[in-house]
Scaffold this active site. Structure first.
Site, short mmCIF file in Angstrom:
data_model
loop_
_atom_site.label_atom_id
_atom_site.label_comp_id
_atom_site.label_asym_id
_atom_site.label_seq_id
_atom_site.Cartn_x
_atom_site.Cartn_y
_atom_site.Cartn_z
CG LEU A 75 38.33 92.81 71.50
CD1 LEU A 75 37.36 92.88 72.69
CD2 LEU A 75 39.31 91.67 71.70
CB CYS A 132 40.96 93.56 75.12
SG CYS A 132 41.28 94.38 73.54
N GLY A 244 53.59 85.73 76.07
CA GLY A 244 54.30 87.01 76.06
C GLY A 244 55.67 86.77 75.43
N GLY A 245 55.72 86.80 74.12
CA GLY A 245 57.00 86.70 73.42
C GLY A 245 57.62 85.32 73.36
C1 SIN Z 1 42.53 93.00 69.88
O1 SIN Z 1 41.73 92.41 69.14
O2 SIN Z 1 42.49 94.22 70.02
C2 SIN Z 1 43.56 92.24 70.66
C3 SIN Z 1 42.95 91.44 71.74
C4 SIN Z 1 43.59 91.59 73.07
O3 SIN Z 1 44.71 92.13 73.20
O4 SIN Z 1 43.00 91.17 74.07
#
Ligand code: SIN
Length: 316
Positions: A75, A132, A244-245
């Site tokens: 994040l 996340c 998702g893909g």
């Molecule tokens: C990240 O910034 O780690 C990815 C965000 C997420 O998968 O929600």
């Protein structure tokens, strides 16, 4: 032949087409604008914004896998003050919806962010990232229906903006969590966030990612995402943003036929930055070929007979 109508309505929001981008794969401002005009999308979804700036996880934090990618970005972002001052003004002149993805470590963080964004011009909706996999409390709220309920209910009371809640198959009681966020008033759900995986450097005998685990995205998870969209659409009457893909119009159509309201192109844009608008024109071409005039003619038209239904397993 009449013009094809790609318009998609979710509550009070009218999207010019059902194609958007997955949070975290499209930057936070105009990073992709030199590839195509952003107004050609139904909506733009930003990378997650948090209350305070975050440096993100240690590197390496990206690893390519068969038909996919692991990320453990953590994040990384400059925080809500910078976002409101420097990022949102850019979108105020772009004629498409802006959905701002937010994440917090507490209910209070989510409420704070929702209040800050509530009356900011140019924001159409919020996407609550309660899934996340790369930060300490990232999966906490989607791990239990009661916690998911609480965060959505509190955010709902703090903002007039429509909210979409982003969920993860990492939630053990996936349908229970989905039901909880619907009861709490979410206007839609975003399915699915990445799924934790890992990779190993066999020479050094170390994990490839500094954080050991990363969220798997890309075509490798598409069948899993499709399954969750199907299960949720069977169980609930709730708008779904599917991701998702999704890389091509064929992929997007599988989700639309299964019932998705919007489809988000994610990891594919790292390989092919114009993938999202190719998906828009591919959907249009399919509808023309099938002699339909509107995307709503095919949405949720998956044919599954009673026997197939009763043989199918359920999620959860
Ligand atoms: C990240 O910034 O780690 C990815 C965000 C997420 O998968 O929600």
């Amino acid at each position: 032949m009449n013009k094809i109508n790609l318009t998609t309505k979710i509550g009070t929001l009218v999207f010019k087409n059902p194609v958007t981008v997955a949070s975290g794969t499209f930057g936070s401002k105009g990073e992709y604008a030199h590839y195509f005009p952003l107004e050609r999308l139904g909506a733009v979804v930003t990378k997650t914004v948090t209350r305070a700036p975050r440096r993100g996880n240690q590197m390496p934090r990206i690893w390519e896998t068969p038909s996919g990618m692991l990320n453990s970005i953590g994040l990384q972002n400059k925080g809500i003050d910078d976002f409101i001052e420097h990022k949102i003004p850019y979108f105020q002149n772009i004629k498409t919806h802006l959905i701002v993805n937010i994440a917090g470590e507490s209910v209070d963080d989510f409420v704070y962010l929702a209040k800050r964004l509530d009356s900011v011009k140019g924001v159409s909706a919020l996407e609550l990232n309660i899934s996340c996999p790369n930060v300490k409390k990232g999966l906490e709220f989607c791990a239990r229906p009661d916690l998911a309920f609480e965060v959505v209910r509190e955010v709902k009371q703090a903002t007039k903006l429509p909210i979409f809640t982003k969920l993860s198959p990492e939630a053990r009681d996936f349908l229970g969590v989905t039901e909880a966020v619907i009861k709490a008033g979410t206007n839609g759900v975003s399915l699915i966030n990445t799924i934790r995986g890992m990779a190993v450097d066999i020479e050094k005998r170390t994990p490839q990612l500094a954080n050991i685990f990363g969220g798997l995205s890309g075509p490798a998870i598409r069948p899993i995402a499709l399954r969750y969209v199907y299960e949720v659409k069977q169980a609930f009457d709730i708008p779904v943003i599917a991701m998702g893909g999704i890389s091509t119009a064929q992929d997007a159509l599988e989700f639309l036929i299964t019932g998705a309201d919007l489809v988000a192109v994610g990891t594919a844009t790292f390989v092919n930055p114009t993938a999202p608008i190719e998906v828009v024109s591919g959907i249009e071409a399919y509808l023309k070929r099938k002699k339909h005039t509107s995307v709503s003619d095919i949405r949720g038209t998956l044919k599954v007979n009673q026997e197939q239904k009763s043989n199918g397993a359920t999620a959860g």
